[in-house]
Design a protein around this motif. Sequence first.
Motif, PDB file in Angstrom:
ATOM      1  N   PHE A   1       0.751  -0.981  -0.067  1.00  0.00           N
ATOM      2  CA  PHE A   1      -0.093  -0.199   0.106  1.00  0.00           C
ATOM      3  C   PHE A   1       0.938   1.488  -0.365  1.00  0.00           C
ATOM      4  CE2 PHE A   1      -2.060   3.762   2.622  1.00  0.00           C
ATOM      5  CZ  PHE A   1      -3.078   3.422   1.523  1.00  0.00           C
ATOM      6  N   SER A   2       1.751   1.245   1.112  1.00  0.00           N
ATOM      7  CA  SER A   2       2.771   2.687   1.244  1.00  0.00           C
ATOM      8  C   SER A   2       3.679   2.601  -0.591  1.00  0.00           C
ATOM      9  CB  SER A   2       3.759   1.997   2.320  1.00  0.00           C
ATOM     10  OG  SER A   2       4.172   1.328   2.496  1.00  0.00           O
ATOM     11  N   THR A   3       3.567   2.104  -0.547  1.00  0.00           N
ATOM     12  CA  THR A   3       4.565   1.536  -2.537  1.00  0.00           C
ATOM     13  C   THR A   3       3.741   1.703  -3.320  1.00  0.00           C
ATOM     14  OG1 THR A   3       6.085  -0.136  -1.529  1.00  0.00           O
ATOM     15  CG2 THR A   3       5.961   0.172  -4.121  1.00  0.00           C
ATOM     16  N   LEU A   4       2.794   1.660  -3.286  1.00  0.00           N
ATOM     17  CA  LEU A   4       1.604   2.455  -4.422  1.00  0.00           C
ATOM     18  C   LEU A   4       1.775   3.604  -4.040  1.00  0.00           C
ATOM     19  CD1 LEU A   4      -0.138  -0.675  -5.325  1.00  0.00           C
ATOM     20  CD2 LEU A   4       1.733  -0.172  -6.749  1.00  0.00           C
ATOM     21  N   THR A   5       1.273   3.808  -2.913  1.00  0.00           N
ATOM     22  CA  THR A   5       0.685   5.336  -2.729  1.00  0.00           C
ATOM     23  C   THR A   5       2.240   6.191  -2.854  1.00  0.00           C
ATOM     24  OG1 THR A   5      -0.952   4.958  -1.065  1.00  0.00           O
ATOM     25  CG2 THR A   5      -0.162   6.382  -0.763  1.00  0.00           C
ATOM     26  N   ILE A   6       2.948   5.818  -2.357  1.00  0.00           N
ATOM     27  CA  ILE A   6       4.603   6.801  -2.502  1.00  0.00           C
ATOM     28  C   ILE A   6       4.789   6.870  -4.204  1.00  0.00           C
ATOM     29  CG2 ILE A   6       6.447   7.290  -1.710  1.00  0.00           C
ATOM     30  CD1 ILE A   6       6.242   5.776   0.712  1.00  0.00           C
ATOM     31  N   GLU A   7       4.586   5.959  -4.674  1.00  0.00           N
ATOM     32  CA  GLU A   7       5.127   6.091  -6.339  1.00  0.00           C
ATOM     33  C   GLU A   7       3.530   6.441  -7.100  1.00  0.00           C
ATOM     34  OE1 GLU A   7       7.480   1.437  -6.931  1.00  0.00           O
ATOM     35  OE2 GLU A   7       5.637   1.841  -7.277  1.00  0.00           O
ATOM     36  N   ALA A   8       2.795   7.283  -6.722  1.00  0.00           N
ATOM     37  CA  ALA A   8       1.394   7.714  -7.274  1.00  0.00           C
ATOM     38  C   ALA A   8       1.795   9.454  -7.035  1.00  0.00           C
ATOM     39  CB  ALA A   8       0.217   7.232  -7.105  1.00  0.00           C
TER      40      ALA A   8
ATOM     41  N   SER B   1       9.088   7.060 -11.316  1.00  0.00           N
ATOM     42  CA  SER B   1       8.786   7.767 -10.367  1.00  0.00           C
ATOM     43  C   SER B   1       9.152   5.966  -8.914  1.00  0.00           C
ATOM     44  CB  SER B   1       7.520   7.500  -9.989  1.00  0.00           C
ATOM     45  OG  SER B   1       7.010   7.496  -8.593  1.00  0.00           O
ATOM     46  N   ILE B   2       8.809   4.845 -10.160  1.00  0.00           N
ATOM     47  CA  ILE B   2       9.437   3.830  -9.311  1.00  0.00           C
ATOM     48  C   ILE B   2      10.834   3.531  -9.566  1.00  0.00           C
ATOM     49  CG2 ILE B   2       8.778   1.497 -10.277  1.00  0.00           C
ATOM     50  CD1 ILE B   2       5.674   1.599 -11.514  1.00  0.00           C
ATOM     51  N   SER B   3      11.105   3.413 -10.470  1.00  0.00           N
ATOM     52  CA  SER B   3      12.446   3.995 -10.899  1.00  0.00           C
ATOM     53  C   SER B   3      13.346   4.257  -9.713  1.00  0.00           C
ATOM     54  CB  SER B   3      12.872   3.962 -12.399  1.00  0.00           C
ATOM     55  OG  SER B   3      14.329   3.862 -12.119  1.00  0.00           O
ATOM     56  N   ALA B   4      13.131   5.655  -9.411  1.00  0.00           N
ATOM     57  CA  ALA B   4      13.262   6.619  -7.977  1.00  0.00           C
ATOM     58  C   ALA B   4      12.737   5.673  -6.923  1.00  0.00           C
ATOM     59  CB  ALA B   4      13.276   8.136  -7.933  1.00  0.00           C
ATOM     60  N   PHE B   5      11.422   5.396  -6.485  1.00  0.00           N
ATOM     61  CA  PHE B   5      11.379   5.161  -4.756  1.00  0.00           C
ATOM     62  C   PHE B   5      11.716   3.869  -5.341  1.00  0.00           C
ATOM     63  CE2 PHE B   5       8.469   2.484  -2.617  1.00  0.00           C
ATOM     64  CZ  PHE B   5       8.581   3.062  -1.519  1.00  0.00           C
ATOM     65  N   CYS B   6      11.865   3.065  -5.294  1.00  0.00           N
ATOM     66  CA  CYS B   6      13.199   1.163  -6.263  1.00  0.00           C
ATOM     67  C   CYS B   6      14.422   1.329  -5.829  1.00  0.00           C
ATOM     68  CB  CYS B   6      12.728   0.166  -7.687  1.00  0.00           C
ATOM     69  SG  CYS B   6      10.843  -0.049  -6.640  1.00  0.00           S
ATOM     70  N   ASN B   7      14.603   2.597  -5.671  1.00  0.00           N
ATOM     71  CA  ASN B   7      15.970   3.154  -6.256  1.00  0.00           C
ATOM     72  C   ASN B   7      17.187   1.996  -7.166  1.00  0.00           C
ATOM     73  OD1 ASN B   7      17.626   3.551  -2.559  1.00  0.00           O
ATOM     74  ND2 ASN B   7      15.299   4.538  -3.602  1.00  0.00           N
ATOM     75  N   ALA B   8      16.503   2.247  -8.114  1.00  0.00           N
ATOM     76  CA  ALA B   8      17.109   1.499  -9.397  1.00  0.00           C
ATOM     77  C   ALA B   8      17.941   2.246 -10.450  1.00  0.00           C
ATOM     78  CB  ALA B   8      15.692   1.114 -10.313  1.00  0.00           C
ATOM     79  N   GLY B   9      17.160   4.342 -10.973  1.00  0.00           N
ATOM     80  CA  GLY B   9      18.301   4.558 -11.620  1.00  0.00           C
ATOM     81  C   GLY B   9      17.638   4.543 -13.329  1.00  0.00           C
TER      82      GLY B   9
END
Length: 448
Positions: free
Chosen positions: A134-141, A168-176
């Motif tokens: 829930f927090s992941t999807l919320t923060i990414e949105a 947004s997904i790439s940043a939150f998942c720390n992918a780059g």
Amino acid sequence: MKLRQMKAIKLNPAQVLALGFAGLIIIGGALLNLPIASEDGESIGFIDSLFTAASAVCVTGLVVVNTAAHWTLFGKIVIILLIQMGGLGFMTMATLLALLLGKKITLKERLVIQEGLNQFSLQGVVKLTKYVIFSTLTIEAIGAIFLSTRFIPIYGIKTGIGFSIFHSISAFCNAGFDITGNSIVPFVGDIVINGTIAMLIILGGLGFSVYADLTSHKGIRKTSLHTKLVLLSTAMLLVIGFVFIFIIEYNNPKTLGSLSFLEKIVASMFQAVIPRTAGFNSVDIGGLTKATSFLIIILMFIGGSPGSTAGGIKTTTFGVIILSITSVLKGNTDVVAFKKRIPYELIFRALAVLGISLVLVVFVTMVLTLTEVKNSFLDLLFETTSAFATVGLTRGITPELSSVGKLILTFTMFAGRIGPLTLGIALAKKQGKDKGSFRYPEEKIMIG
């Protein structure tokens, strides 16, 4: 293989996690190797597709081709899905699927979830998993909404929304991973883009247990020692990184020299955040001074926090080691932080994580000096640390690596994603078996 069938196979949770991530990498590599994944309609090749899949699943960000130019929409969708599954962990995604289908989570599955989320207890792991999703999807949105305010005016509605969601997904998942073609360099002075991506990276690197702890208490003082140590160490590393980069790179014409004063502050702050561990950059990493490059190597090696999407040895490991050194220098018997005593078992595990991580980075760097003779030692050490800590920053040598070098770094990314997450708990389990009815006699040795 279904998770329920794993009961018949004697695998511990750490092994299940390793096989799960390996499976994702192989599947992702196979998909990216398809001709429809490349803009030229030709297969990129097994090694390059496997490297890219490993970089995505391990949320690293090292790339052998330009993500924006080489991959088709199909390829980019595969990459972002691999990033999301790799960032959350395959067990989190499997749990989400099971919950949607109304299936019960078995004890075996709970043990694997516990290992993946780096928890000490089975209690509440399914509830925490729901909170993670829930927090992941919320923060990414929310991150995508902020980014869309800048990307839509620049690229149009359709492309702007796609760019916003991807980054947004790439940043939150720390992918780059980026699909702008040149990371955040074109937006070096854009406060909204830099600030949003930086905040997503920091939030992704704090750890989900920290969110849960902060939201369940009204003040930081009532939170756990883990949360306090994570917040303190993260803040200190960010401040140290910012000050150092701002001062050293201030007049460097290859990085901050040509920027305005405000842009220098924004760029310095952004560069201090990315070793958390996300491979975005707003200045030329290859143009950094040797001093700054070495500082970033150290910051990358430390990485983010346990139970997060970040890599590295983790901020708490670094914090415990620093506290232990301070305790020895003061002549104290116990290691204390915020009026709480840290158990010796945790100190031993922190030292084990540090030692094994150092050995891996040193060994891989030494091997690369033999296979990549055209590159400097600093570039290879930087690349190795970036791969191990799943950062994704590079001094520009990734596309030039030999096939052997790419395979070595593929393994390094995999080891970095799996090892730091599971090593502490695995060692703790083994410690219980060593306790017997007797103890060997003590004898001192000279240290230092």
